[in-house]
Write an enzyme that holds these catalytic residues in place. Sequence first.
Site, short mmCIF file in Angstrom:
data_model
loop_
_atom_site.label_atom_id
_atom_site.label_comp_id
_atom_site.label_asym_id
_atom_site.label_seq_id
_atom_site.Cartn_x
_atom_site.Cartn_y
_atom_site.Cartn_z
CB ALA A 14 -0.96 0.04 1.31
CB CYS A 15 -0.11 4.82 -0.52
SG CYS A 15 0.96 6.46 -0.30
N PRO A 16 3.05 4.28 1.01
CG PRO A 16 4.95 5.34 1.51
CD PRO A 16 3.58 4.69 2.06
NE ARG A 150 -0.57 4.69 4.25
CZ ARG A 150 0.59 4.12 4.82
NH1 ARG A 150 0.63 4.07 6.14
NH2 ARG A 150 1.49 3.46 4.12
NE ARG A 154 -1.76 8.54 -1.24
CZ ARG A 154 -2.51 7.72 -0.51
NH1 ARG A 154 -3.86 7.10 -0.99
NH2 ARG A 154 -2.54 7.13 0.94
#
Length: 185
Positions: A14-16, A150, A154
């Site tokens: 998941a991000c990042p 998060r 982003r």
Amino acid sequence: MVHADKILDAKGLACPMPIVRTKKAFQDLSPGEVLEVQATDKGSIADLQAWAKSAGHQYIGLIEEGTILKHYLRKSSGADAQEKKHPHVISNEELQQILASNQPITLLDVREEAEFSFGHVPGALSIPLGKLEGRLNELNNETTIYVICRTGNRSDLAAQLLTEKGFPHVVNVVPGMSAWDGVVE
């Protein structure tokens, strides 16, 4: 079929992490070479497109095979591949102080809708990064826009986009929701 010089497995991350791994993999590529990033996180679509643009690389496209997202990115020459960072940044603590002062601001959360629904700062406006450019009309360019995600990656890309589109007062909140200890809805 797109020819890839290297394949990066980012499935289940998941991000990042897809972006972190992509940046690292790009260090081993020569200009003009293509990286195929295999991911399962839907957020990687907007994240990798925005990262490629901000870093000066080419996002060639996406092929979906079931739950696997295959992203294709071409490394640009070193002259145009300099990743930008948004210059205006504040900490979570500074944002909490601003929120407590009741100043008129816009708090923009650019995480995916599912992430937002599991917990967000009260009063935040949810516009996922991948939809931001099409929803700029929802933002007031007269107030300061604080952008949160998060981890700050982003939101950095979103802050750059907003500045490019003429929003004069944009601030990235770092590290974002991963370390937020304030009130959450």
